[in-house]
Design a protein around this motif. Sequence first.
Motif, short mmCIF file in Angstrom:
data_model
loop_
_atom_site.label_atom_id
_atom_site.label_comp_id
_atom_site.label_asym_id
_atom_site.label_seq_id
_atom_site.Cartn_x
_atom_site.Cartn_y
_atom_site.Cartn_z
N LYS A 172 12.57 -50.62 31.07
CA LYS A 172 11.46 -50.22 31.65
C LYS A 172 11.37 -50.24 33.18
CE LYS A 172 8.63 -51.18 27.66
NZ LYS A 172 7.32 -51.95 27.13
N ASN A 174 12.49 -49.82 36.89
CA ASN A 174 13.00 -48.79 37.48
C ASN A 174 13.62 -49.54 38.86
OD1 ASN A 174 13.62 -46.56 39.27
ND2 ASN A 174 11.86 -45.56 38.58
N SER A 176 14.71 -48.10 41.90
CA SER A 176 13.88 -47.51 43.13
C SER A 176 12.94 -48.45 43.48
CB SER A 176 13.54 -46.26 42.78
OG SER A 176 12.59 -46.23 41.71
N TRP A 177 12.12 -49.27 42.79
CA TRP A 177 11.04 -50.22 43.20
C TRP A 177 11.53 -51.29 44.07
CZ3 TRP A 177 8.99 -50.93 37.58
CH2 TRP A 177 8.36 -49.78 36.90
N GLN A 202 22.30 -51.03 34.74
CA GLN A 202 20.98 -50.16 34.54
C GLN A 202 21.15 -48.90 34.05
OE1 GLN A 202 18.09 -51.32 36.24
NE2 GLN A 202 19.03 -52.78 35.23
#
Length: 240
Positions: A172, A174, A176-177, A202
Amino acid sequence: MALVSTVAMWLSRYDGKIIIEWFGWEIKSTPAFFLLVLSSLIFFLYLIFNLISYVINYPKNTLRKIKKIRLNSAKEALQSGIIASYYGNEKEVTNSLNKSKKYFRNNPLLLLLELQSSIFQNNDKSSFLILTKMLEIEILKPIAIKGLISYAIKKKDTQLFKNILNKSVNKKFNFSWIKQEVFKFSIENNYWKVLADFLETQNLPNKKENKLILSSVYFQVALNYYDKDNYIKSKEFLSK
């Protein structure tokens, strides 16, 4: 029908009057007056019962109302503090935190407000402890991971960085965060191998941007091995 017949026979027997014997006394009454007295007695007993119940429960109800008022006040303080943290009002954040922490424990918004207050005060130790608590709350986990990586950047703590990356391995979550913080740490500390291992776990979507990210990391790992004269490993990651 049988009940109605019985009552009618009983009233006709006593000339339409109700006769009640009570401790040797004989009380005569008309049905209408008897029903009026009975209704009045029931109503009176109902009032007495409600009055006694009100008196008994008054302290508890009063405390409940006071608690509700204070809880609403704490909620408003919590909201005000969160909003104040966005425009840098340190005094309002502190006041709101002091008001709301009396009534909340491990509330996600309270922890977020505590973190903002700690950041304003430059209290790294307190910030670290709060971020660690936030890791255990699912809704706050992305903020905690992002904050702890920033803490690792500040302290140049490679072990913490590695541990936090492992914590963030989740379907869950991401990447990119935390991408900006992760690359900042890796660049400043030349710490690419751990990042490469993390990215491989990932299962990043098959997009050109993600392929470019992973290729760039592999290239940096290859350079590190090359600088250490480990040409076999350097070639392995260069081919990746």
